[in-house]
Design an enzyme around this catalytic site. Sequence first.
Site, PDB file in Angstrom:
ATOM      1  N   HIS A 139      34.933  40.451  50.002  1.00 40.69           N
ATOM      2  CA  HIS A 139      35.785  41.466  49.388  1.00 40.69           C
ATOM      3  C   HIS A 139      35.019  41.995  48.172  1.00 40.69           C
ATOM      4  CE1 HIS A 139      38.821  39.833  51.954  1.00 40.69           C
ATOM      5  NE2 HIS A 139      39.767  40.599  51.452  1.00 40.69           N
TER       6      HIS A 139
ATOM      7  N   HIS B   1      38.878  43.044  59.977  1.00 38.74           N
ATOM      8  CA  HIS B   1      39.313  42.540  58.658  1.00 38.74           C
ATOM      9  C   HIS B   1      40.833  42.412  58.627  1.00 38.74           C
ATOM     10  CE1 HIS B   1      38.547  42.437  54.092  1.00 38.74           C
ATOM     11  NE2 HIS B   1      39.840  42.223  54.239  1.00 38.74           N
TER      12      HIS B   1
ATOM     13  N   ASP C 120      43.644  44.693  57.382  1.00 41.33           N
ATOM     14  CA  ASP C 120      43.802  43.924  56.144  1.00 41.33           C
ATOM     15  C   ASP C 120      45.098  43.115  56.152  1.00 41.33           C
ATOM     16  OD1 ASP C 120      42.786  42.982  53.754  1.00 41.33           O
ATOM     17  OD2 ASP C 120      43.637  44.599  52.553  1.00 41.33           O
TER      18      ASP C 120
ATOM     19  N   HIS D  31      44.045  39.269  57.327  1.00 38.69           N
ATOM     20  CA  HIS D  31      44.315  37.977  56.662  1.00 38.69           C
ATOM     21  C   HIS D  31      45.409  37.271  57.450  1.00 38.69           C
ATOM     22  CE1 HIS D  31      42.024  38.796  52.871  1.00 38.69           C
ATOM     23  NE2 HIS D  31      42.179  40.034  53.295  1.00 38.69           N
TER      24      HIS D  31
ATOM     25  N   GLU E  88      37.450  45.626  44.963  1.00 41.63           N
ATOM     26  CA  GLU E  88      38.789  46.090  45.371  1.00 41.63           C
ATOM     27  C   GLU E  88      39.606  46.333  44.103  1.00 41.63           C
ATOM     28  OE1 GLU E  88      41.054  43.595  48.000  1.00 41.63           O
ATOM     29  OE2 GLU E  88      42.484  45.200  48.440  1.00 41.63           O
TER      30      GLU E  88
ATOM     31  N   GLN F   9      39.977  33.396  47.435  1.00 43.65           N
ATOM     32  CA  GLN F   9      40.910  34.405  46.896  1.00 43.65           C
ATOM     33  C   GLN F   9      41.136  34.247  45.382  1.00 43.65           C
ATOM     34  OE1 GLN F   9      43.898  36.855  48.476  1.00 43.65           O
ATOM     35  NE2 GLN F   9      43.136  37.364  46.453  1.00 43.65           N
TER      36      GLN F   9
END
Length: 425
Positions: A220, A66, A319, A68, A223, A162
């Site tokens: 996701h 995981h 992340d 980005h 969170e 997102q």
Amino acid sequence: MNAGAAGGAPFDLMLRNCRLEDRPGQADIAISSGLIARVGGRVDGECRAELDVEGRLVSSAFVQPHIHLDKVGTLPLLGRNRTGTLAEAIDILHQTKRSASPDEVAARAGVVIRQAVVSGTTRIRSHVDVDTIGGLAPLRGVVQAAREHADLCEIQTVIFPQEGIIRDPGAAELMDAAMREGGDLVGGMPHWETGEQAAREHIGICMRLAQRYDTDVDMHIDETDDPGSKTLSMLIDATVDHGWQGRVTAGHCCAMAAWDDAYASEVIARAAAAGVGFVTNPATNLLLQGRLDSEPRRRGLPRIKEMLAAGLPVACGQDCVHDGFYPFGTADQLQVALIFCHAAQLSVPSEIDAALSAIRHTAARVMGVRGYGLEPGCTADLVVLDSDSMHEALRQQAPRRWVIRRGSVVASTHTTTAIGRSDDH
Ligand SMILES: [Zn+2]
């Protein structure tokens, strides 16, 4: 018996004098056609190349489940937050995303991919923003970087809305376009929608997209510190309803820390029955979650020990690297595992083993990597550590002396340290 690789051809690479976790003494590892051909105390036979690792520890290469890659390295590009508010922080992030070109994304991603490889990682799953602000530019950039580094590392892309789907009209169509352009998995972020109904719809759209492209899902989830955030439960329901057991991953899951015990254990049991995999991202979430709490502060992590006790696969990811959410990070999974141990209070040997598996076997399982391991027939993706055990490598953050990808040495690191002392000491 010592004829070398299959058909009598010489092995491509022989690693001599390896220390392995599960056997005493030292062993040789013979590699042919990118695969481990033999592991034994002394493997004879011709080989095209030989590498004496001089008793160092050899592990399967690390796995990054995981990250980005479209956002890594953006911190220096972000404008100053004049008001210090979250609203302005989001506005600044959007400006950066709006102006990013695929080449610029690929350049930033490339730096971090190479850092990951040098530190022993050869498989990466990257979430990539797909929304009406950046369009498909971030995906095109990450796909370009993946292509440019295909010899070093295998990269999966997750199409990640997102900005939400219901609250970002046009995102659903862009996600479909992103899958056609080479996205590998369907992502999601249902807790970002406004309200339970929208969150459920968000998950439904993602699951139907995954079915259409016959691909896995990695969302996701929760969170947030909000104990009312319960999208993990919705994801488990959707997994079963769509017959997608074993094909769904839930990332982050921070709200689990705020749930009451009875609800948490009920959801953990249902997740296990539905074959949902998990990725925790302790570095970023320790920094971001619980910020508004007065003491005692929530730690923003899912209930790691309860999840492990229930047999759930819990992998551990980086992340963020040097972006607006997290100013640190080098995509080094050994560092991430050490942070994980602190965050989840993993300190006895079996718990440390679980943390080391979270960046290796469990991460490979969650990502659906085939042929992961040190047995004959497994892909020869290896990391040679300046250490004699994984626990010591974790404690000392041991240098990664060599990294091997499909039987080729793709990175090597030499460290030299000297202590200077005066003569009268
Ligand atoms: Zn994330």
